[in-house]
Design a protein around this motif. Structure first.
Motif, mmCIF file in Angstrom:
data_model
loop_
_atom_site.group_PDB
_atom_site.id
_atom_site.type_symbol
_atom_site.label_atom_id
_atom_site.label_comp_id
_atom_site.label_asym_id
_atom_site.label_seq_id
_atom_site.Cartn_x
_atom_site.Cartn_y
_atom_site.Cartn_z
ATOM 1 N N HIS A 1 -2.255 28.700 -87.802
ATOM 2 C CA HIS A 1 -1.079 28.573 -86.932
ATOM 3 C C HIS A 1 -0.414 27.239 -86.715
ATOM 4 C CE1 HIS A 1 -3.329 26.516 -83.768
ATOM 5 N NE2 HIS A 1 -4.526 27.111 -84.389
ATOM 6 N N GLU B 1 -3.384 35.038 -78.632
ATOM 7 C CA GLU B 1 -3.783 35.273 -79.843
ATOM 8 C C GLU B 1 -4.655 34.280 -80.568
ATOM 9 O OE1 GLU B 1 -0.466 38.590 -80.974
ATOM 10 O OE2 GLU B 1 -0.038 36.474 -81.386
ATOM 11 N N THR C 1 0.515 33.784 -80.556
ATOM 12 C CA THR C 1 0.624 33.246 -79.050
ATOM 13 C C THR C 1 -0.650 32.375 -78.911
ATOM 14 O OG1 THR C 1 -0.182 35.307 -78.220
ATOM 15 C CG2 THR C 1 2.076 35.247 -78.289
ATOM 16 N N CYS D 1 1.536 42.025 -84.068
ATOM 17 C CA CYS D 1 1.375 40.678 -83.227
ATOM 18 C C CYS D 1 2.292 40.779 -81.822
ATOM 19 C CB CYS D 1 1.350 39.574 -83.712
ATOM 20 S SG CYS D 1 0.241 39.230 -85.292
ATOM 21 N N GLN D 2 1.993 40.364 -80.929
ATOM 22 C CA GLN D 2 2.863 40.067 -79.624
ATOM 23 C C GLN D 2 4.546 39.796 -80.014
ATOM 24 O OE1 GLN D 2 1.307 38.252 -76.072
ATOM 25 N NE2 GLN D 2 -0.735 38.180 -76.972
ATOM 26 N N ARG D 3 4.373 38.728 -81.013
ATOM 27 C CA ARG D 3 5.848 38.205 -81.216
ATOM 28 C C ARG D 3 6.485 38.907 -82.552
ATOM 29 N NH1 ARG D 3 4.275 31.985 -80.254
ATOM 30 N NH2 ARG D 3 4.503 32.016 -77.922
ATOM 31 N N SER D 4 5.762 39.822 -83.115
ATOM 32 C CA SER D 4 6.240 40.578 -84.318
ATOM 33 C C SER D 4 7.572 41.252 -84.205
ATOM 34 C CB SER D 4 5.128 41.874 -84.761
ATOM 35 O OG SER D 4 4.181 41.052 -85.250
ATOM 36 N N GLU D 5 8.571 40.974 -84.924
ATOM 37 C CA GLU D 5 9.854 41.785 -84.850
ATOM 38 C C GLU D 5 9.962 42.966 -85.908
ATOM 39 O OE1 GLU D 5 13.245 38.939 -84.686
ATOM 40 O OE2 GLU D 5 12.015 37.666 -85.557
ATOM 41 N N GLU E 1 7.031 35.459 -87.596
ATOM 42 C CA GLU E 1 8.098 34.365 -87.472
ATOM 43 C C GLU E 1 7.791 33.259 -86.470
ATOM 44 O OE1 GLU E 1 8.679 37.137 -88.638
ATOM 45 O OE2 GLU E 1 10.058 37.394 -90.245
ATOM 46 N N GLY E 2 7.704 34.123 -85.259
ATOM 47 C CA GLY E 2 7.677 33.129 -83.990
ATOM 48 C C GLY E 2 5.889 32.842 -83.845
ATOM 49 N N ASP E 3 5.171 32.590 -84.736
ATOM 50 C CA ASP E 3 3.873 32.110 -84.705
ATOM 51 C C ASP E 3 2.949 33.105 -83.696
ATOM 52 O OD1 ASP E 3 1.688 30.816 -85.524
ATOM 53 O OD2 ASP E 3 2.254 28.992 -84.280
ATOM 54 N N LYS F 1 10.504 40.423 -90.609
ATOM 55 C CA LYS F 1 11.687 41.323 -89.986
ATOM 56 C C LYS F 1 12.355 41.764 -91.222
ATOM 57 C CE LYS F 1 15.610 40.931 -87.016
ATOM 58 N NZ LYS F 1 16.713 39.974 -86.175
#
Length: 235
Positions: free
Chosen positions: A165, A198, A195, A111-115, A191-193, A86
């Motif tokens: 992970h 994934e 999923t 990724c799905q949690r990428s900021e 940052e949120g790893d 981020k």
């Protein structure tokens, strides 16, 4: 040692002309003169020693006096695919330090949690270039354009593939799995790893799950830990 990055140098030619930016740095900043010795790297393994023939601040002429090919070539190939941080300064820090330690290719993966969804590779490449000059590396790491995670993990790769992970599932460590003198592709999440989906997708595409220890690391720290460990195990 005064080192310049010259990606367009032709080893077959006896002379090379520094571009205006490098010429200005050479003559105005470093105050080098005719007859001074400098070193050049082409980013492809070439390491050259040259003498200044014409100390012109816009177009310095160099005479190549020696050439080394495959300078300090490592016995392995490391490709790290990581989610961009981020705070882009953290990714810049990683690229600088990983280049100094030893890395061949970096791919930002979304990724799905990428900021962060966008990356300006021009600036990041300048950081990599500065790092190879500082650490006297003749190979310039390749920085790819960002790509979606799902698209990336299905690409073929001739080597060992790992995903790091933090999920509480079965994992091993690099020391137990890594075969030396090979090609490696290692995934580092945001940052949120990653999923769970994934992670499962990676496992189905022949990636092995690895742990980097008990501490929960930042993305750039985890990526640098992987970089150091791969280089250490290949010594």
């Amino acid at each position: 040692m005064q080192l310049f990055y010259t990606p367009d140098i032709d080893p077959a030619n006896a002379h090379y002309f520094l571009n205006e930016e490098e010429s200005k740095h050479c003559i105005r900043v470093l105050r080098l003169e005719k007859g001074n010795e400098v070193q050049l790297i082409d980013g492809k393994g070439g390491f050259f020693t040259a003498l200044i023939q014409d100390a012109h601040p816009k177009r310095t002429i160099l005479q190549i006096i020696s050439t080394i090919t495959a300078f300090n070539k490592r016995n392995h190939y490391l490709h790290i695919a990581m989610a961009p941080t981020k705070n882009i300064e953290r990714m810049e820090w990683f690229l600088e330090k990983a280049t100094e330690i030893g890395i061949d290719e970096i791919t930002p993966i979304i990724c799905q949690r990428s900021e962060r969804k966008e990356v300006k590779t021009d600036r990041l490449n300048k950081i990599i270039t500065a790092a190879i000059k500082q650490s006297v590396k003749a190979y310039h790491p390749v920085l790819n354009e960002p790509v979606s995670y799902k698209q990336f993990i299905t690409k073929s790769f001739d080597g060992q593939k790992f995903i790091a992970h933090c999920e509480n599932t079965e994992k091993t460590n690099l020391k137990a799995e890594l075969t030396t003198s090979r090609r490696y592709l290692i995934l580092i999440g945001p940052e949120g790893d990653f999923t769970p989906d994934e992670i499962n997708d990676a496992l189905h595409n022949n990636f092995k799950a690895i742990t980097l220890g008990d501490s929960r690391l930042r993305t750039e720290t985890a990526a640098l830990e992987v970089c150091f460990e791969v280089n250490f195990l290949n010594r």
